[in-house]
Design a protein around this motif. Structure first.
Motif, PDB file in Angstrom:
ATOM      1  N   ARG A   1       0.836  -1.209   0.000  1.00 26.49           N
ATOM      2  CA  ARG A   1       0.000   0.000   0.000  1.00 26.49           C
ATOM      3  C   ARG A   1       0.868   1.254   0.000  1.00 26.49           C
TER       4      ARG A   1
ATOM      5  N   GLU B   1      -5.011   2.713  -4.313  1.00 27.07           N
ATOM      6  CA  GLU B   1      -3.899   3.673  -4.260  1.00 27.07           C
ATOM      7  C   GLU B   1      -3.617   4.339  -5.603  1.00 27.07           C
TER       8      GLU B   1
ATOM      9  N   ARG C   1       1.014   4.092  -2.928  1.00 29.42           N
ATOM     10  CA  ARG C   1       0.608   5.457  -2.549  1.00 29.42           C
ATOM     11  C   ARG C   1       1.696   6.446  -2.953  1.00 29.42           C
TER      12      ARG C   1
ATOM     13  N   ILE D   1      -5.715  -3.226  -3.165  1.00 33.41           N
ATOM     14  CA  ILE D   1      -4.824  -2.171  -2.653  1.00 33.41           C
ATOM     15  C   ILE D   1      -4.345  -1.296  -3.808  1.00 33.41           C
TER      16      ILE D   1
END
Length: 151
Positions: free
Chosen positions: A99, A138, A103, A134
């Motif tokens: 994650r 993101e 991000r 995920i």
């Protein structure tokens, strides 16, 4: 998430992606899977990995980058630290690290065409259903593609 079948590295060399993201362990090995292919074809990516400390747990969720610039192609390789070690039983993929990597990748590479393998779900034995969710969260709003490996 776009999905294509093929070879991520060859697609990047053909101009399909500006950035490719692959998973690494924190041991500076790049010894199997797509990491080994990248190590062999793009030593500058392995050199970026080797600039980090072997076994440093704080690398999890972070990445190093290598800008690949050849006569016929150019793109960026992201060595993402998504698992601590390659040894051990069970799931080695760290979902929080995955994650964090995606991000930060959105922050750094937003607007670029991003490609990745089944990151964390192969040799690291993570659950692709969890990982793909995920990534979707993101990289929302970005052009990104999972490349299902076909030899």
């Amino acid at each position: 998430m776009n999905i294509v079948r093929g070879d991520l590295v060859e697609l990047a060399k053909a101009g399909a992606f500006d950035v490719i993201i692959h998973g690494c362990n924190c041991q500076c090995q790049m010894g199997r899977g797509i990491a080994l292919t990248i190590k062999q074809q793009f030593p500058e990516a392995y050199a970026a990995d080797c600039q980090t400390e072997i076994g440093d747990r704080t690398k999890l969720g972070n990445f190093t980058i290598a800008d690949i610039d050849r006569d016929d192609f150019n793109f960026t390789i992201v060595n993402s630290y998504t698992q601590f070690h390659w040894k051990g039983d069970g799931v080695l993929a760290d979902y929080d690290a995955i994650r964090s990597v995606f991000r930060e990748a959105k922050q750094q590479f937003g607007g670029k065409r991003i490609g990745y393998p089944k990151i964390g779900a192969g040799l690291a034995r993570g659950d692709w259903a969890i990982i793909s969710q995920i990534i979707e969260e993101e990289l929302a709003g970005e052009t990104h593609t999972y490349v299902e490996f076909v030899n």
